[in-house]
Design a protein around this motif. Structure first.
Motif, PDB file in Angstrom:
ATOM      1  N   VAL A 121       2.429  -5.573  15.336  1.00 28.90           N
ATOM      2  CA  VAL A 121       0.969  -5.631  15.372  1.00 28.90           C
ATOM      3  C   VAL A 121       0.544  -7.054  15.731  1.00 28.90           C
ATOM      4  CG1 VAL A 121      -1.167  -5.254  14.080  1.00 28.90           C
ATOM      5  CG2 VAL A 121       0.859  -3.858  13.579  1.00 28.90           C
ATOM      6  N   SER A 122      -0.429  -7.166  16.635  1.00 25.68           N
ATOM      7  CA  SER A 122      -0.967  -8.475  17.017  1.00 25.68           C
ATOM      8  C   SER A 122      -2.470  -8.514  16.770  1.00 25.68           C
ATOM      9  CB  SER A 122      -0.681  -8.770  18.494  1.00 25.68           C
ATOM     10  OG  SER A 122      -1.318  -9.971  18.902  1.00 25.68           O
ATOM     11  N   PHE A 123      -2.960  -9.694  16.384  1.00 28.84           N
ATOM     12  CA  PHE A 123      -4.391  -9.895  16.145  1.00 28.84           C
ATOM     13  C   PHE A 123      -5.013 -10.782  17.226  1.00 28.84           C
ATOM     14  CE2 PHE A 123      -1.900  -9.684  12.230  1.00 28.84           C
ATOM     15  CZ  PHE A 123      -2.391  -8.522  11.672  1.00 28.84           C
ATOM     16  N   CYS A 152     -11.962  -7.505  11.616  1.00 22.93           N
ATOM     17  CA  CYS A 152     -10.757  -8.060  12.241  1.00 22.93           C
ATOM     18  C   CYS A 152     -10.377  -7.124  13.381  1.00 22.93           C
ATOM     19  CB  CYS A 152      -9.609  -8.145  11.248  1.00 22.93           C
ATOM     20  SG  CYS A 152      -9.958  -9.077   9.740  1.00 22.93           S
ATOM     21  N   ALA A 153      -9.662  -7.640  14.355  1.00 25.11           N
ATOM     22  CA  ALA A 153      -9.188  -6.811  15.466  1.00 25.11           C
ATOM     23  C   ALA A 153      -7.666  -6.861  15.511  1.00 25.11           C
ATOM     24  CB  ALA A 153      -9.774  -7.280  16.791  1.00 25.11           C
ATOM     25  N   SER A 221      -4.273   3.963  13.345  1.00 22.47           N
ATOM     26  CA  SER A 221      -5.348   3.362  12.546  1.00 22.47           C
ATOM     27  C   SER A 221      -4.824   2.893  11.198  1.00 22.47           C
ATOM     28  CB  SER A 221      -6.490   4.363  12.338  1.00 22.47           C
ATOM     29  OG  SER A 221      -7.180   4.611  13.540  1.00 22.47           O
ATOM     30  N   SER A 222      -3.975   3.712  10.570  1.00 26.31           N
ATOM     31  CA  SER A 222      -3.369   3.326   9.295  1.00 26.31           C
ATOM     32  C   SER A 222      -2.534   2.072   9.458  1.00 26.31           C
ATOM     33  CB  SER A 222      -2.497   4.459   8.758  1.00 26.31           C
ATOM     34  OG  SER A 222      -3.266   5.588   8.441  1.00 26.31           O
ATOM     35  N   THR A 223      -1.776   2.001  10.546  1.00 27.54           N
ATOM     36  CA  THR A 223      -0.928   0.844  10.803  1.00 27.54           C
ATOM     37  C   THR A 223      -1.761  -0.415  10.996  1.00 27.54           C
ATOM     38  OG1 THR A 223       0.724   2.285  11.834  1.00 27.54           O
ATOM     39  CG2 THR A 223       0.868  -0.071  12.312  1.00 27.54           C
ATOM     40  N   ALA A 224      -2.811  -0.320  11.819  1.00 20.96           N
ATOM     41  CA  ALA A 224      -3.665  -1.476  12.077  1.00 20.96           C
ATOM     42  C   ALA A 224      -4.373  -1.948  10.806  1.00 20.96           C
ATOM     43  CB  ALA A 224      -4.691  -1.128  13.154  1.00 20.96           C
ATOM     44  N   ALA A 225      -4.916  -1.000  10.036  1.00 24.49           N
ATOM     45  CA  ALA A 225      -5.639  -1.355   8.813  1.00 24.49           C
ATOM     46  C   ALA A 225      -4.702  -1.980   7.782  1.00 24.49           C
ATOM     47  CB  ALA A 225      -6.321  -0.121   8.233  1.00 24.49           C
ATOM     48  N   ALA A 226      -3.503  -1.420   7.641  1.00 26.03           N
ATOM     49  CA  ALA A 226      -2.531  -1.977   6.705  1.00 26.03           C
ATOM     50  C   ALA A 226      -2.106  -3.380   7.131  1.00 26.03           C
ATOM     51  CB  ALA A 226      -1.321  -1.057   6.610  1.00 26.03           C
ATOM     52  N   ALA A 227      -1.910  -3.577   8.436  1.00 27.89           N
ATOM     53  CA  ALA A 227      -1.525  -4.898   8.938  1.00 27.89           C
ATOM     54  C   ALA A 227      -2.612  -5.930   8.659  1.00 27.89           C
ATOM     55  CB  ALA A 227      -1.231  -4.819  10.436  1.00 27.89           C
ATOM     56  N   VAL A 228      -3.864  -5.544   8.820  1.00 33.32           N
ATOM     57  CA  VAL A 228      -4.979  -6.448   8.508  1.00 33.32           C
ATOM     58  C   VAL A 228      -4.986  -6.790   7.021  1.00 33.32           C
ATOM     59  CG1 VAL A 228      -7.505  -6.561   8.281  1.00 33.32           C
ATOM     60  CG2 VAL A 228      -6.466  -5.844  10.449  1.00 33.32           C
ATOM     61  N   ALA A 229      -4.814  -5.789   6.159  1.00 27.94           N
ATOM     62  CA  ALA A 229      -4.793  -6.029   4.713  1.00 27.94           C
ATOM     63  C   ALA A 229      -3.663  -6.981   4.341  1.00 27.94           C
ATOM     64  CB  ALA A 229      -4.660  -4.706   3.965  1.00 27.94           C
ATOM     65  N   PHE A 230      -2.497  -6.824   4.978  1.00 21.92           N
ATOM     66  CA  PHE A 230      -1.359  -7.704   4.719  1.00 21.92           C
ATOM     67  C   PHE A 230      -1.625  -9.107   5.251  1.00 21.92           C
ATOM     68  CE2 PHE A 230       3.247  -8.762   5.937  1.00 21.92           C
ATOM     69  CZ  PHE A 230       3.552  -9.248   4.678  1.00 21.92           C
ATOM     70  N   LEU A 232      -4.456 -10.625   5.675  1.00 22.94           N
ATOM     71  CA  LEU A 232      -5.497 -11.309   4.885  1.00 22.94           C
ATOM     72  C   LEU A 232      -5.058 -11.584   3.455  1.00 22.94           C
ATOM     73  CD1 LEU A 232      -8.728  -9.419   6.042  1.00 22.94           C
ATOM     74  CD2 LEU A 232      -7.780 -11.573   6.930  1.00 22.94           C
ATOM     75  N   GLY A 233      -3.879 -11.106   3.069  1.00 25.79           N
ATOM     76  CA  GLY A 233      -3.395 -11.323   1.718  1.00 25.79           C
ATOM     77  C   GLY A 233      -3.983 -10.379   0.691  1.00 25.79           C
ATOM     78  N   LEU A 234      -4.602  -9.303   1.148  1.00 20.52           N
ATOM     79  CA  LEU A 234      -5.187  -8.324   0.235  1.00 20.52           C
ATOM     80  C   LEU A 234      -4.127  -7.407  -0.356  1.00 20.52           C
ATOM     81  CD1 LEU A 234      -8.283  -7.280   2.402  1.00 20.52           C
ATOM     82  CD2 LEU A 234      -8.199  -8.999   0.581  1.00 20.52           C
ATOM     83  N   CYS A 235      -3.016  -7.225   0.368  1.00 21.75           N
ATOM     84  CA  CYS A 235      -1.940  -6.324  -0.044  1.00 21.75           C
ATOM     85  C   CYS A 235      -0.595  -6.951   0.274  1.00 21.75           C
ATOM     86  CB  CYS A 235      -2.041  -4.978   0.677  1.00 21.75           C
ATOM     87  SG  CYS A 235      -3.491  -3.999   0.270  1.00 21.75           S
ATOM     88  N   GLY A 236       0.448  -6.390  -0.338  1.00 28.25           N
ATOM     89  CA  GLY A 236       1.809  -6.770  -0.001  1.00 28.25           C
ATOM     90  C   GLY A 236       2.278  -6.015   1.224  1.00 28.25           C
ATOM     91  N   PRO A 237       3.577  -6.054   1.542  1.00 29.80           N
ATOM     92  CA  PRO A 237       4.088  -5.448   2.777  1.00 29.80           C
ATOM     93  C   PRO A 237       4.244  -3.934   2.733  1.00 29.80           C
ATOM     94  CG  PRO A 237       5.868  -6.472   1.558  1.00 29.80           C
ATOM     95  CD  PRO A 237       4.613  -6.832   0.833  1.00 29.80           C
ATOM     96  N   ALA A 238       4.278  -3.332   1.539  1.00 27.49           N
ATOM     97  CA  ALA A 238       4.399  -1.876   1.408  1.00 27.49           C
ATOM     98  C   ALA A 238       3.052  -1.318   0.967  1.00 27.49           C
ATOM     99  CB  ALA A 238       5.481  -1.524   0.397  1.00 27.49           C
ATOM    100  N   ILE A 239       2.429  -0.539   1.854  1.00 30.52           N
ATOM    101  CA  ILE A 239       1.049  -0.103   1.624  1.00 30.52           C
ATOM    102  C   ILE A 239       0.931   1.399   1.831  1.00 30.52           C
ATOM    103  CG2 ILE A 239      -1.351  -0.364   2.379  1.00 30.52           C
ATOM    104  CD1 ILE A 239      -0.604  -3.145   3.420  1.00 30.52           C
TER     105      ILE A 239
END
Length: 285
Positions: A121-123, A152-153, A221-230, A232-239
């Motif tokens: 995933v790239s931002f 975020c994109a 969409s799930s992949t992109a949203a999870a990558a953004v959460a990771f 930004l530090g909102l979540c760990g790597p397993a989501i």
């Protein structure tokens, strides 16, 4: 024309083998097949398997509006299950060529569960793409109609705009999704996710898909949203990503390579009658 239909968490696709296509599969025919009143009804068409010089299989992903998608996580899981049902693959990893790049798929649990290596995933704005100078598009502000959103994109091979929210709802996605999809800052249009972080391991999203509209679930969409959460530090790597249609498991490496795992359900198979394509109905124009 023969078809099979599957769904991944309520995100349904019609799968057509290229050998079964009658004539040209034009945008007009695609729109009719996907129409839920005049056609089979689906969130898109998967056309394959096609020949690939670099991978085991090649797949085309066709949106209900007649456009072509670069990548679809649910579509890839469904295509993998279809190959399983054909007897073309077994419980060993294989590669699929898409417009959004090569992915590695692995069918398990008797065909009911599929894991897809979605890629990195790239931002970066130039890769998504997003208008303006080259940058990572993180926590920027967007003024749409009567609301200001923080977004975020990201790209997983196809473009995504992730809106950060305290609460999400279908109404929010249905109202603002089409406005954001076609916003001028996204030259190729964009998929839209409205994201709420629940805790370090869970997020909730509502989805507006480019070319398809409001959707119960989406793998990319799930992949992109999870990558953004990771990121930004909102979540760990397993989501675990929670959607109206169900949940998907996303795992992210430190370089943001993403792996998605989720179910696939076979719905039916049948034949589209030639008469369906002959009638001059509003949805067929």
């Amino acid at each position: 024309m023969k078809y099979l239909k599957y769904h991944g968490l309520g995100n349904d696709y019609v799968v057509i083998h290229p050998a079964d296509v009658s004539g040209d599969l034009s945008p007009k025919k695609i729109r009719l097949i996907c129409d839920r009143n005049y056609g089979i009804g689906s969130d898109g068409i998967l056309l394959g398997p096609l020949h690939s010089d670099t991978c085991d299989f090649r797949l085309r992903i066709l949106n209900p509006d007649g456009s072509e998608a670069e990548k679809s996580g649910n579509g890839l899981r469904i295509f993998s299950r279809y190959l399983w049902d054909l007897g073309s693959i077994y419980e060993t990893p294989f590669t699929v060529e898409t417009l959004g790049g090569t992915v590695v798929c692995h069918v398990h649990k008797g065909g009911r569960m599929v894991t897809v290596e979605m890629g990195e995933v790239s931002f970066m704005s130039t890769k998504v793409p997003v208008a303006g100078e080259e940058r990572e598009v993180l926590r920027e502000s967007m003024d749409i109609e009567d609301a200001i959103f923080e977004y975020c994109a990201a790209t997983v091979g196809n473009p995504h705009c992730v809106i950060l929210c305290n609460d999400v709802s279908p109404e929010l996605a249905r109202h603002y999704g089409p406005l954001i999809e076609t916003d001028s800052r996204f030259p190729n249009r964009t998929n839209v996710q409205f994201l709420k972080a629940i805790d370090r391991e869970n997020i909730q999203i509502e989805i507006w898909e480019r070319g398809a509209g409001y959707t119960l679930a989406s793998g990319s969409s799930s992949t992109a949203a999870a990558a953004v959460a990771f990121r930004l530090g909102l979540c760990g790597p397993a989501i675990t990503v929670h959607m109206p249609g169900g949940s998907l498991a996303i795992h992210l490496a430190q370089n943001f390579s993403a792996t998605m795992t989720g179910p696939v359900t076979r719905v039916c198979e049948g034949f589209m009658d030639r008469e369906m394509f002959e009638e001059d109905r509003p949805s067929n124009r």
